[in-house]
Motif scaffolding. Structure first.
Motif, PDB file in Angstrom:
ATOM      1  N   SER A  14     -16.371  37.220   0.073  1.00 39.91           N
ATOM      2  CA  SER A  14     -15.644  37.247   1.385  1.00 39.91           C
ATOM      3  C   SER A  14     -16.203  36.111   2.001  1.00 39.91           C
ATOM      4  CB  SER A  14     -16.557  38.582   2.235  1.00 39.91           C
ATOM      5  OG  SER A  14     -16.291  38.557   3.574  1.00 39.91           O
ATOM      6  N   MET A  15     -17.330  35.436   2.010  1.00 36.99           N
ATOM      7  CA  MET A  15     -17.841  34.344   2.423  1.00 36.99           C
ATOM      8  C   MET A  15     -16.868  33.006   2.102  1.00 36.99           C
ATOM      9  SD  MET A  15     -19.963  35.029   4.658  1.00 36.99           S
ATOM     10  CE  MET A  15     -20.334  33.249   5.160  1.00 36.99           C
ATOM     11  N   ASP A  16     -16.397  33.155   0.710  1.00 33.88           N
ATOM     12  CA  ASP A  16     -15.715  32.099   0.118  1.00 33.88           C
ATOM     13  C   ASP A  16     -14.018  32.265   0.815  1.00 33.88           C
ATOM     14  OD1 ASP A  16     -17.491  31.200  -1.457  1.00 33.88           O
ATOM     15  OD2 ASP A  16     -16.976  32.426  -3.287  1.00 33.88           O
ATOM     16  N   ASP A  17     -13.973  33.339   1.241  1.00 38.05           N
ATOM     17  CA  ASP A  17     -12.300  33.607   1.621  1.00 38.05           C
ATOM     18  C   ASP A  17     -12.590  33.181   3.243  1.00 38.05           C
ATOM     19  OD1 ASP A  17     -11.434  34.788  -0.709  1.00 38.05           O
ATOM     20  OD2 ASP A  17     -11.617  36.514   0.054  1.00 38.05           O
ATOM     21  N   LEU A  18     -13.853  33.309   3.646  1.00 34.12           N
ATOM     22  CA  LEU A  18     -13.937  33.054   5.094  1.00 34.12           C
ATOM     23  C   LEU A  18     -13.985  31.429   5.131  1.00 34.12           C
ATOM     24  CD1 LEU A  18     -14.584  33.556   8.155  1.00 34.12           C
ATOM     25  CD2 LEU A  18     -16.850  33.741   7.536  1.00 34.12           C
ATOM     26  N   GLY A  19     -14.702  30.932   4.460  1.00 36.43           N
ATOM     27  CA  GLY A  19     -14.846  29.355   4.177  1.00 36.43           C
ATOM     28  C   GLY A  19     -13.490  28.591   3.980  1.00 36.43           C
ATOM     29  N   LYS A  20     -12.472  29.274   3.236  1.00 32.38           N
ATOM     30  CA  LYS A  20     -11.269  28.813   3.125  1.00 32.38           C
ATOM     31  C   LYS A  20     -10.326  28.882   4.230  1.00 32.38           C
ATOM     32  CE  LYS A  20      -7.392  28.981  -0.458  1.00 32.38           C
ATOM     33  NZ  LYS A  20      -6.530  28.980   0.483  1.00 32.38           N
ATOM     34  N   ARG A  21     -10.408  29.984   4.893  1.00 32.76           N
ATOM     35  CA  ARG A  21      -9.476  30.291   5.955  1.00 32.76           C
ATOM     36  C   ARG A  21     -10.182  29.225   7.027  1.00 32.76           C
ATOM     37  NH1 ARG A  21     -10.544  35.845   5.147  1.00 32.76           N
ATOM     38  NH2 ARG A  21     -11.978  35.726   7.078  1.00 32.76           N
ATOM     39  N   THR A  22     -11.333  29.204   7.151  1.00 28.08           N
ATOM     40  CA  THR A  22     -11.736  28.367   8.121  1.00 28.08           C
ATOM     41  C   THR A  22     -11.330  26.782   7.915  1.00 28.08           C
ATOM     42  OG1 THR A  22     -13.793  29.535   8.390  1.00 28.08           O
ATOM     43  CG2 THR A  22     -14.036  27.363   9.523  1.00 28.08           C
ATOM     44  N   LEU A  23     -11.528  26.356   6.688  1.00 27.24           N
ATOM     45  CA  LEU A  23     -10.965  24.967   6.165  1.00 27.24           C
ATOM     46  C   LEU A  23      -9.690  24.655   6.687  1.00 27.24           C
ATOM     47  CD1 LEU A  23     -11.995  22.380   5.050  1.00 27.24           C
ATOM     48  CD2 LEU A  23     -11.521  23.294   2.834  1.00 27.24           C
ATOM     49  N   ASP A  24      -8.630  25.695   5.945  1.00 26.81           N
ATOM     50  CA  ASP A  24      -7.386  25.375   6.467  1.00 26.81           C
ATOM     51  C   ASP A  24      -6.874  25.173   7.996  1.00 26.81           C
ATOM     52  OD1 ASP A  24      -6.698  25.678   3.760  1.00 26.81           O
ATOM     53  OD2 ASP A  24      -6.362  27.829   3.653  1.00 26.81           O
ATOM     54  N   LEU A  25      -7.776  25.975   8.769  1.00 30.19           N
ATOM     55  CA  LEU A  25      -7.495  26.342  10.148  1.00 30.19           C
ATOM     56  C   LEU A  25      -7.996  24.799  10.604  1.00 30.19           C
ATOM     57  CD1 LEU A  25      -6.643  27.907  12.638  1.00 30.19           C
ATOM     58  CD2 LEU A  25      -9.089  28.845  12.699  1.00 30.19           C
ATOM     59  N   GLN A  26      -9.023  24.326  10.186  1.00 26.34           N
ATOM     60  CA  GLN A  26      -9.574  22.931  10.477  1.00 26.34           C
ATOM     61  C   GLN A  26      -8.537  21.833  10.422  1.00 26.34           C
ATOM     62  OE1 GLN A  26     -13.314  23.387   8.840  1.00 26.34           O
ATOM     63  NE2 GLN A  26     -13.941  22.076  10.339  1.00 26.34           N
ATOM     64  N   TYR A 233      -6.617  29.683  18.573  1.00 24.29           N
ATOM     65  CA  TYR A 233      -7.161  29.245  17.096  1.00 24.29           C
ATOM     66  C   TYR A 233      -8.365  28.586  17.402  1.00 24.29           C
ATOM     67  CZ  TYR A 233      -3.082  30.509  14.602  1.00 24.29           C
ATOM     68  OH  TYR A 233      -1.627  30.920  13.943  1.00 24.29           O
ATOM     69  N   SER A 234      -8.502  27.889  18.550  1.00 27.23           N
ATOM     70  CA  SER A 234      -9.848  27.225  18.945  1.00 27.23           C
ATOM     71  C   SER A 234     -10.849  28.497  18.883  1.00 27.23           C
ATOM     72  CB  SER A 234      -9.890  26.589  20.031  1.00 27.23           C
ATOM     73  OG  SER A 234      -8.936  25.280  20.237  1.00 27.23           O
ATOM     74  N   LYS A 235     -10.661  29.704  19.656  1.00 27.23           N
ATOM     75  CA  LYS A 235     -11.463  30.604  19.595  1.00 27.23           C
ATOM     76  C   LYS A 235     -11.768  31.372  18.243  1.00 27.23           C
ATOM     77  CE  LYS A 235     -11.965  35.367  21.657  1.00 27.23           C
ATOM     78  NZ  LYS A 235     -11.405  36.242  22.602  1.00 27.23           N
ATOM     79  N   GLN A 236     -10.877  31.302  17.539  1.00 31.91           N
ATOM     80  CA  GLN A 236     -11.211  31.947  16.264  1.00 31.91           C
ATOM     81  C   GLN A 236     -11.679  30.998  15.324  1.00 31.91           C
ATOM     82  OE1 GLN A 236      -9.764  35.010  15.261  1.00 31.91           O
ATOM     83  NE2 GLN A 236     -10.995  34.577  13.247  1.00 31.91           N
ATOM     84  N   LEU A 237     -11.608  29.762  15.440  1.00 31.11           N
ATOM     85  CA  LEU A 237     -12.359  28.768  14.755  1.00 31.11           C
ATOM     86  C   LEU A 237     -13.870  28.752  14.892  1.00 31.11           C
ATOM     87  CD1 LEU A 237     -12.485  26.295  12.587  1.00 31.11           C
ATOM     88  CD2 LEU A 237     -11.919  24.675  14.712  1.00 31.11           C
ATOM     89  N   ARG A 238     -14.152  29.034  16.430  1.00 33.12           N
ATOM     90  CA  ARG A 238     -15.487  29.009  16.727  1.00 33.12           C
ATOM     91  C   ARG A 238     -16.190  30.138  16.073  1.00 33.12           C
ATOM     92  NH1 ARG A 238     -17.063  29.930  21.398  1.00 33.12           N
ATOM     93  NH2 ARG A 238     -18.846  28.520  21.417  1.00 33.12           N
ATOM     94  N   LYS A 239     -15.450  31.242  16.033  1.00 31.53           N
ATOM     95  CA  LYS A 239     -15.897  32.466  15.698  1.00 31.53           C
ATOM     96  C   LYS A 239     -16.221  32.380  14.086  1.00 31.53           C
ATOM     97  CE  LYS A 239     -14.547  37.274  14.807  1.00 31.53           C
ATOM     98  NZ  LYS A 239     -13.616  38.449  14.908  1.00 31.53           N
ATOM     99  N   ASN A 240     -15.232  31.734  13.443  1.00 30.34           N
ATOM    100  CA  ASN A 240     -15.328  31.177  12.107  1.00 30.34           C
ATOM    101  C   ASN A 240     -16.642  30.587  11.612  1.00 30.34           C
ATOM    102  OD1 ASN A 240     -13.174  33.056  11.828  1.00 30.34           O
ATOM    103  ND2 ASN A 240     -11.803  31.381  10.817  1.00 30.34           N
ATOM    104  N   LEU A 241     -16.849  29.453  12.468  1.00 28.76           N
ATOM    105  CA  LEU A 241     -17.899  28.605  12.450  1.00 28.76           C
ATOM    106  C   LEU A 241     -19.453  29.200  12.479  1.00 28.76           C
ATOM    107  CD1 LEU A 241     -16.411  25.344  13.901  1.00 28.76           C
ATOM    108  CD2 LEU A 241     -16.949  25.791  11.461  1.00 28.76           C
ATOM    109  N   LEU A 242     -19.289  30.270  13.440  1.00 28.18           N
ATOM    110  CA  LEU A 242     -20.542  31.069  13.801  1.00 28.18           C
ATOM    111  C   LEU A 242     -20.972  31.810  12.797  1.00 28.18           C
ATOM    112  CD1 LEU A 242     -22.543  31.829  15.671  1.00 28.18           C
ATOM    113  CD2 LEU A 242     -21.177  33.518  16.699  1.00 28.18           C
ATOM    114  N   GLU A 243     -19.888  32.447  12.148  1.00 30.88           N
ATOM    115  CA  GLU A 243     -20.260  33.412  10.892  1.00 30.88           C
ATOM    116  C   GLU A 243     -20.789  32.885   9.535  1.00 30.88           C
ATOM    117  OE1 GLU A 243     -16.997  35.971   9.878  1.00 30.88           O
ATOM    118  OE2 GLU A 243     -16.716  36.829  12.170  1.00 30.88           O
TER     119      GLU A 243
END
Length: 247
Positions: A14-26, A233-243
């Motif tokens: 789950s963390m790997d998926d979150l990291g991948k989604r965050t990187l794609d979003l970045q 997407y900025s809000k979503q990115l901040r949420k992902n980075l916090l997690e």
């Protein structure tokens, strides 16, 4: 034991998926940020061109009509702020700073107000259908026609505008000259056919301004619309980075 191990593997995935989604979003937001910088600076450059275009610059100064320049100044300021904020967003994404990303979200809301105001004002004084533009230019050109025989500078600039734009007089076309007992200028006639122009100068000027207005307002309005997507997407990115930080 097996359940705990399975839960650990699931959490890791789950963390790997979150990291991948965050990187794609970045990546997506950084690319959009860079493109936004380029487009906003291009829109700013168009404002500079309008301000220092030699023909239009002379017309504005001679007829003492600064409204369109003032409208472009609003767009100009908005584009400078937008380019700066986009650059700040790219930097915040690169450094993964949630504080900087939050700051860009706040600034984006303020810049949105300026951008939308610029769109409204420049459309009020830069399109053919605008009654405000026609009424204002009618008064300007009517005053010029009234001084046509008495002021050499007025007659010179009226001749240039009428010949360049292909127009005649103020709101009533050539009737403005006749009603004020003025000489009907040759520049009010087509150089080939010799027929008088059927377009009055307020209408001709609005046609002249409309391509500039369409470009400036469409780009500004595009940014106003995409700002909502960027904020989400900025809000979503901040949420992902916090997690990611917490785990």
């Amino acid at each position: 034991m097996f359940a705990t191990k399975y839960e650990g593997i699931a959490a890791l995935r789950s963390m790997d998926d979150l990291g991948k989604r965050t990187l794609d979003l970045q990546y997506i937001m950084m690319i959009f940020g860079v493109l936004s910088i380029l487009v906003s600076l291009a829109n700013f450059s168009i404002c500079i061109w309008i301000r220092f275009d030699l023909d239009f610059w002379e017309w504005v100064l001679e007829i003492q009509w600064y409204t369109y320049w003032n409208a472009t100044y609003i767009v100009m300021v908005a584009m400078v702020f937008f380019a700066f904020n986009s650059g700040l967003l790219v930097y915040g994404i690169f450094t993964e700073s949630r504080l900087i990303i939050l700051l860009t979200m706040i600034l984006r809301c303020l810049i949105w107000i300026i951008s939308f105001t610029g769109v409204v004002v420049i459309c009020m004084y830069g399109v053919e259908e605008s009654k405000w533009l026609h009424e204002e230019l009618h008064e300007v050109f009517r005053g010029l026609v009234s001084r046509y025989d008495d002021d050499d500078r007025v007659s010179r600039i009226m001749k240039k505008i009428q010949e360049y734009v292909g127009c005649c007089g103020a709101g009533n076309n050539r009737e403005d000259y006749f009603s004020m007992h003025k000489v009907f200028p040759f520049e009010c006639r087509h150089p080939v056919t010799g027929n008088s122009y059927t377009i009055n100068c307020p209408q001709g000027m609005s046609w002249y301004l409309e391509p500039w207005t369409a470009t400036l307002s469409s780009i500004s309005l595009f940014f106003c619309v995409t700002d909502f997507v960027v904020l989400y997407y900025s809000k979503q990115l901040r949420k992902n980075l916090l997690e990611l930080e917490e785990n």
